[in-house]
Design an enzyme around this catalytic site. Structure first.
Site, short mmCIF file in Angstrom:
data_model
loop_
_atom_site.label_atom_id
_atom_site.label_comp_id
_atom_site.label_asym_id
_atom_site.label_seq_id
_atom_site.Cartn_x
_atom_site.Cartn_y
_atom_site.Cartn_z
N ARG A 163 -9.05 0.79 -3.67
CA ARG A 163 -9.32 0.10 -4.94
C ARG A 163 -10.71 0.45 -5.45
NH1 ARG A 163 -5.42 -4.47 -5.70
NH2 ARG A 163 -6.63 -4.85 -7.58
N ARG A 209 -12.40 -3.47 -2.11
CA ARG A 209 -12.34 -4.79 -1.46
C ARG A 209 -11.77 -4.73 -0.04
NH1 ARG A 209 -7.70 -7.86 -4.92
NH2 ARG A 209 -9.05 -7.26 -6.64
N HIS A 210 -10.94 -3.72 0.23
CA HIS A 210 -10.44 -3.61 1.61
C HIS A 210 -10.62 -2.19 2.15
CE1 HIS A 210 -6.91 -2.70 -0.78
NE2 HIS A 210 -6.53 -3.96 -0.94
N THR A 253 -3.31 -9.22 -5.64
CA THR A 253 -2.62 -7.99 -5.25
C THR A 253 -2.08 -7.35 -6.53
OG1 THR A 253 -0.86 -7.05 -3.88
CG2 THR A 253 -0.46 -9.24 -4.78
N THR A 254 -1.47 -6.16 -6.42
CA THR A 254 -0.90 -5.52 -7.62
C THR A 254 0.13 -6.47 -8.22
OG1 THR A 254 -1.09 -3.50 -6.32
CG2 THR A 254 0.02 -3.33 -8.43
N GLU A 287 -2.31 4.80 -2.59
CA GLU A 287 -2.12 4.00 -3.82
C GLU A 287 -3.42 4.00 -4.57
OE1 GLU A 287 -0.94 -0.09 -3.60
OE2 GLU A 287 0.71 0.48 -2.30
N HIS A 316 -4.42 1.55 -0.24
CA HIS A 316 -4.83 1.48 -1.64
C HIS A 316 -6.35 1.50 -1.68
CE1 HIS A 316 -4.40 -0.94 -5.71
NE2 HIS A 316 -5.19 0.11 -5.82
N ASN A 376 2.00 -0.40 4.64
CA ASN A 376 0.72 -0.54 3.95
C ASN A 376 -0.24 -1.34 4.83
OD1 ASN A 376 -1.36 -1.74 2.37
ND2 ASN A 376 -0.26 -1.15 0.53
N GLY A 410 3.78 -4.17 3.24
CA GLY A 410 2.45 -4.38 3.81
C GLY A 410 2.22 -5.76 4.38
N HIS A 411 2.07 -6.74 3.51
CA HIS A 411 1.59 -8.06 3.91
C HIS A 411 2.41 -8.70 5.01
CE1 HIS A 411 0.81 -12.42 3.46
NE2 HIS A 411 -0.42 -11.99 3.31
N ARG A 465 -15.85 -9.75 7.37
CA ARG A 465 -17.13 -9.79 8.08
C ARG A 465 -17.96 -8.51 7.88
NH1 ARG A 465 -17.80 -13.65 12.23
NH2 ARG A 465 -16.91 -15.55 11.38
N HIS A 474 6.99 -4.19 -2.65
CA HIS A 474 6.19 -5.36 -3.05
C HIS A 474 6.91 -6.66 -2.73
CE1 HIS A 474 2.97 -7.60 -4.87
NE2 HIS A 474 2.31 -6.46 -4.92
N GLY A 475 6.26 -7.46 -1.90
CA GLY A 475 6.79 -8.78 -1.57
C GLY A 475 7.95 -8.74 -0.59
N GLU A 505 8.32 4.11 -7.86
CA GLU A 505 8.49 3.02 -6.90
C GLU A 505 8.82 1.78 -7.72
OE1 GLU A 505 5.36 2.36 -3.99
OE2 GLU A 505 5.96 0.25 -3.79
N ASP A 545 -3.49 -2.06 4.22
CA ASP A 545 -4.68 -2.58 3.52
C ASP A 545 -5.23 -3.86 4.16
OD1 ASP A 545 -4.42 -0.60 1.64
OD2 ASP A 545 -3.60 -1.90 0.07
N HIS A 546 -4.31 -4.73 4.58
CA HIS A 546 -4.78 -6.06 5.02
C HIS A 546 -5.40 -6.06 6.40
CE1 HIS A 546 -3.82 -7.66 1.28
NE2 HIS A 546 -2.53 -7.40 1.38
N1 PXP Z 1 3.91 -1.07 -3.15
C1 PXP Z 1 2.83 -1.15 -3.97
C2 PXP Z 1 2.75 -0.20 -5.11
C3 PXP Z 1 1.81 -2.10 -3.75
O1 PXP Z 1 0.77 -2.18 -4.59
C4 PXP Z 1 1.91 -2.94 -2.62
C5 PXP Z 1 0.83 -3.93 -2.34
O2 PXP Z 1 -0.33 -3.27 -1.97
C6 PXP Z 1 3.03 -2.80 -1.79
C7 PXP Z 1 4.03 -1.88 -2.09
C8 PXP Z 1 3.22 -3.66 -0.57
O3 PXP Z 1 3.40 -4.97 -1.00
P1 PXP Z 1 3.39 -6.14 0.08
O4 PXP Z 1 2.02 -6.17 0.68
O5 PXP Z 1 3.71 -7.35 -0.72
O6 PXP Z 1 4.43 -5.79 1.10
#
Ligand code: PXP
Length: 243
Positions: free
Chosen positions: A45, A49-50, A100-101, A70, A43, A7, A213-214, A18, A191-192, A151, A9-10
């Site tokens: 949104r 935002r991103h 975040t979600t 997403e 994602h 992911n 992602g993060h 900026r 996630h996480g 998921e 997004d970040h």
């Molecule tokens: N899966 C879903 C459905 C999410 O919303 C996210 C966060 O955007 C992720 C996975 C990835 O999560 P993380 O950024 O914590 O790895």
């Protein structure tokens, strides 16, 4: 073989800080694929935002693996997704104030809306995944609305403070996977997840796609995104081999 969804997004979060042109998530996606990403996830949104509409358009043209979008079920976003035709959409809950979600989709209370969206995507040849908590009623509702994938939300596992709580969360995910497979659903998770906690997930669970992602984008700040992705990919393969 568990696939790695990255992911990005970040990367866009940093650009939007900026409102400039760099760093470009489209370039990040190409490098992530070179590093071994099987899937690129963004994602779009409602508040933009991103990720921006332009990113989704260009990613559709350039991602040659699997593009996973997403999204919420907001009509505007559903229209964009139907026009863009990613290989897969993952429906998630979306709140304006969240960082975040924050939790899984409540499929039970929104069956009709979700079922309508699932039908539209499947008629357009787009795979659908629903991001849900490992709760039996949500899994049954996911089956009822006709999705191919779920998921499972791994946030509670990622936030568990000690080994006992972590073990409990793994057991809950294992039970969720069993129910999902019985219901004919394919199972992804995310996630996480981090370089530190992904091992136990790979060792203990039967998952098709891990969406991360993060942690990968954070490491990429220091090592570059291609390296960050290939380190995560190697870690997943190492744990699969010793399973
Ligand atoms: N899966 C879903 C459905 C999410 O919303 C996210 C966060 O955007 C992720 C996975 C990835 O999560 P993380 O950024 O914590 O790895």
């Amino acid at each position: 073989m568990t696939k790695l969804g990255v992911n990005i997004d970040h990367v866009a979060t940093l650009r939007q800080a900026r409102r400039t042109f760099e760093p470009d998530p489209v370039m990040a996606a190409s490098l992530a694929v070179l590093g071994g990403a099987d899937i690129i996830t963004v994602h779009l949104r409602e508040d933009r935002r991103h990720i921006q509409d332009r990113d989704v358009r260009l990613l559709r043209e350039t991602v040659c693996t699997k593009l996973n979008l997403e999204m919420s079920t907001a009509p505007e976003i559903v229209d964009i997704a139907l026009k863009t035709k990613p290989e897969q959409v993952t429906l998630v809950p979306e709140k304006r104030q969240e960082i975040t979600t924050e939790g899984g989709l409540d499929v039970v209370s929104q069956k009709k809306t979700i079922m309508d969206a699932v039908r539209k995507f499947q008629d357009a040849g787009i795979l659908v995944s629903l991001f849900i908590d490992a709760e039996r009623d949500q899994i049954e509702a996911a089956r009822d609305v006709g999705t191919q994938y779920i998921e499972l939300h791994t946030g509670n596992y990622a936030n568990a403070k000690d080994d006992i709580s972590k073990g409990n969360m793994i057991e809950k995910l294992q039970e969720g996977i069993k129910s999902a497979h019985k219901a004919g659903l394919r199972v992804n998770a995310g996630h996480g997840l981090t370089y530190q906690n992904v091992g136990l997930i790979v060792q203990s669970l039967d998952i098709e796609e891990l969406h991360i992602g993060h942690s990968i984008v954070s490491r990429a700040v220091f090592t570059g995104i291609q390296n960050a992705v290939s380190e995560m990919k190697e870690l997943i393969i190492k744990h699969l081999i010793t399973k």
